[in-house]
Design an enzyme around this catalytic site. Structure first.
Site, PDB file in Angstrom:
ATOM      1  N   LYS A 150       0.856  -1.188   0.000  1.00 57.98           N
ATOM      2  CA  LYS A 150       0.000   0.000   0.000  1.00 57.98           C
ATOM      3  C   LYS A 150       0.885   1.227   0.000  1.00 57.98           C
ATOM      4  CE  LYS A 150      -4.065   1.900   0.238  1.00 57.98           C
ATOM      5  NZ  LYS A 150      -3.621   2.717  -0.899  1.00 57.98           N
ATOM      6  N   GLN A 174       7.158   3.753   4.085  1.00 55.01           N
ATOM      7  CA  GLN A 174       5.761   3.309   4.082  1.00 55.01           C
ATOM      8  C   GLN A 174       5.580   2.012   4.881  1.00 55.01           C
ATOM      9  OE1 GLN A 174       3.809   5.438   1.831  1.00 55.01           O
ATOM     10  NE2 GLN A 174       2.092   4.732   3.040  1.00 55.01           N
ATOM     11  N   LYS A 193       5.237   3.235   8.473  1.00 52.14           N
ATOM     12  CA  LYS A 193       4.044   4.079   8.579  1.00 52.14           C
ATOM     13  C   LYS A 193       2.791   3.215   8.579  1.00 52.14           C
ATOM     14  CE  LYS A 193       3.801   7.640   5.825  1.00 52.14           C
ATOM     15  NZ  LYS A 193       3.537   8.537   4.665  1.00 52.14           N
ATOM     16  N   LYS A 238       5.480   1.768  -2.939  1.00 51.01           N
ATOM     17  CA  LYS A 238       5.388   3.129  -3.473  1.00 51.01           C
ATOM     18  C   LYS A 238       5.638   3.076  -4.975  1.00 51.01           C
ATOM     19  CE  LYS A 238       4.666   7.392  -1.978  1.00 51.01           C
ATOM     20  NZ  LYS A 238       3.665   7.792  -0.981  1.00 51.01           N
ATOM     21  N   GLY A 275      -3.038   8.036  -4.430  1.00 46.96           N
ATOM     22  CA  GLY A 275      -2.488   9.289  -4.930  1.00 46.96           C
ATOM     23  C   GLY A 275      -1.265   9.723  -4.136  1.00 46.96           C
ATOM     24  N   ASP A 276      -0.582  10.738  -4.631  1.00 42.74           N
ATOM     25  CA  ASP A 276       0.564  11.339  -3.959  1.00 42.74           C
ATOM     26  C   ASP A 276       0.783  12.674  -4.670  1.00 42.74           C
ATOM     27  OD1 ASP A 276       2.758  10.642  -1.891  1.00 42.74           O
ATOM     28  OD2 ASP A 276       3.952  11.376  -3.552  1.00 42.74           O
ATOM     29  N   THR A 326      -4.994  13.237   5.447  1.00 48.45           N
ATOM     30  CA  THR A 326      -3.599  13.417   5.870  1.00 48.45           C
ATOM     31  C   THR A 326      -3.441  14.683   6.699  1.00 48.45           C
ATOM     32  OG1 THR A 326      -2.929  12.329   3.815  1.00 48.45           O
ATOM     33  CG2 THR A 326      -1.204  13.404   5.084  1.00 48.45           C
ATOM     34  N   ASN A 335      -2.720  19.246  -1.055  1.00 47.62           N
ATOM     35  CA  ASN A 335      -3.769  18.593  -0.279  1.00 47.62           C
ATOM     36  C   ASN A 335      -3.458  18.550   1.220  1.00 47.62           C
ATOM     37  OD1 ASN A 335      -4.637  15.709   0.871  1.00 47.62           O
ATOM     38  ND2 ASN A 335      -6.211  16.438  -0.518  1.00 47.62           N
ATOM     39  N   SER A 380      -7.041   5.476   3.530  1.00 47.64           N
ATOM     40  CA  SER A 380      -7.039   4.633   2.330  1.00 47.64           C
ATOM     41  C   SER A 380      -7.385   3.196   2.693  1.00 47.64           C
ATOM     42  CB  SER A 380      -5.658   4.679   1.651  1.00 47.64           C
ATOM     43  OG  SER A 380      -5.510   5.851   0.888  1.00 47.64           O
TER      44      SER A 380
END
Length: 460
Positions: free
Chosen positions: A103, A124, A127, A139, A178-179, A222, A253, A392
């Site tokens: 993820k 990640q 996290k 990622k 998204g990123d 976030t 964002n 997410s």
């Protein structure tokens, strides 16, 4: 012969942590961001690793955790509006699936390269572990720049990108999101192409539109999560967020919704920034205007300043950034390594007492150490910005159940997750004799869960 004996003794004396870090640098040349991420994590895990060194070394646990399970590099050809074929480089690094499917987001930016994607994927892992949800680390992205492109060009790129990527992802395999550069428009085009190629209507991407499986509160997650954790961190240290002045970097964002939630909690955010300049607004950032400029017009912050008499616009330059503004709390929400040692010294001199990272690794190692040594409460991105990936995962749950939760339900779950993350990392720091070191606490808490799962699953 004497040299080789001395070399062997030197190697024998080297700790497992140092050995693995040297291996990472040697095997991954010209990837400084990845080296930095690994060094930061391994250094703060040293106390845990040295207590279990014989076992971890025998199992090559660290070598496995710093090596991606799979690295995908592929070309992305597409046709622009002039009929010219363009070619970009696509990446997906599937880093660790010990606790769940991979993820992590897809970054679209000219700076994207394998080293940056690996640093983000490595972060990640921990996290995602901290969220308490069953998701592994990954990622991806591409060196494509969506800025200045027409919707048709973005669609052509996204369809080509997904044509290759779809072979390696799935709702129970790898779920991108998204990123930077990848918003609702890009996710929509990618999802449409995935569905077209596979015939599957499943939760393979998160950050989707509400009309086709997206989650309420995902857009805000976030930024909101960053403030929920910051509020809890302050509360546990005898401080409160209400009435405090906040410096925020970024205008995407994360920054927008961090500013919005900070205002809802009674704080006063006075700055934001983009790649060309930054704003200081003495009356507090006008969120509605900021959204109009950045989300609707996709324009520069000069337009914010032009429409707001209380706002001062400054060009980005050495020594000129949001961290020069006197504040109580700093929230770096732009990009990696944006807050350096000089910025840290300025923040401390101006009385800043808390820094929480909204972006991924936005503070350099030297700056982080300086802030911690000077008593600043510091929470790293892998904990502080985990609200996005946590929500997410909540979107994945809704998709699996064919349900849609209310904004309030999702927001409440998000707040609970962020408060829990803070207490987990706080407890881990205290347990290993590093009370107040939230960087170490976050890395330890995230690592232990993944290490246990990897050990249980054998040598894979």
């Amino acid at each position: 012969m004497l040299f080789s004996i001395e070399k062997k003794e030197e190697d024998d004396a080297m700790s497992y942590v140092d050995e693995v870090y040297e291996l990472v640098v040697a095997k991954n040349p010209a990837q400084p961001e990845f080296h930095q991420a690994v060094k930061e994590v391994l250094e703060s895990l040293r106390v845990v690793i040295e207590a279990n060194e014989e076992k971890y070394r025998r199992d090559a646990l660290l070598e496995r955790i710093v090596t991606p399970e799979r690295q995908l590099l592929f070309r992305v050809p597409w046709v622009d509006d002039k009929g010219q074929v363009q070619v970009n480089n696509g990446f997906r690094v599937q880093f660790n699936s010990a606790i769940g499917p991979y993820k992590g987001g897809l970054r679209l930016h000219p700076s994207v390269n394998l080293g940056i994607i690996k640093f983000l994927g490595f972060e990640q892992i921990f996290k995602n572990s901290l969220t308490g949800l069953p998701i592994g680390g990954g990622k991806g992205g591409c060196d494509f720049d969506p800025k200045g492109k027409s919707d048709r060009e973005v669609m052509a790129f996204c369809q080509s990108f997904m044509t290759e990527l779809h072979k390696y992802i799935g709702a129970d395999t790898d779920v991108p999101a998204g990123d930077i550069g990848t918003g609702a428009r890009e996710i929509g085009f990618m999802y449409g192409q995935y569905k077209r190629l596979t015939g599957l209507y499943e939760g393979v991407l998160t950050g989707k539109g509400l009309s086709y499986g997206g989650s309420l509160a995902r857009t805000e997650a976030t930024g909101y999560g960053l403030l929920y954790l910051t509020e809890e961190m302050l509360k546990c240290n005898g401080k409160e967020i209400a009435g405090k002045t906040v410096a925020v970097s970024g205008a995407g964002n994360v920054a927008i919704y961090a500013i919005q939630k900070a205002q809802q909690l009674g704080a006063k955010p006075v700055t934001c920034s983009d790649s060309t300049g930054w704003i200081y607004d003495s009356e507090g950032i006008d969120v509605a205007l900021l959204k109009e400029v950045k989300e609707v017009k996709r324009a520069r912050l000069t337009e914010y300043a032009a429409a707001r008499p209380s706002a001062q616009y400054h060009e980005c330059a050495p020594g000129s950034n949001v961290w020069t503004v006197k504040c109580d709390i700093a929230l770096p929400c732009a990009t990696q390594n944006e807050l350096d040692l000089e910025d840290a010294k300025t923040l401390v001199a101006n009385g800043c007492f808390a820094v929480a990272e909204g972006a991924n690794m936005p503070t350099t190692l030297e700056a982080t150490e300086y802030l911690q040594k000077n008593g600043v409460l510091f929470c790293p991105g892998k904990a502080a910005n985990a609200g996005g990936v946590a929500t997410s995962a909540l979107e994945m749950s809704q998709n699996s159940e064919r349900l849609s939760w209310t904004f309030e339900e999702v927001d409440s779950k998000l707040q609970g997750i962020m408060v829990n993350i803070f207490h987990n990392l706080d407890d881990a720091a205290k347990k290993y004799g590093m009370e107040g070191n939230y960087v170490a606490g976050a890395n330890i808490a995230g690592f232990l869960k993944v290490a246990e799962a990897m050990t249980a699953q054998g040598v894979v």
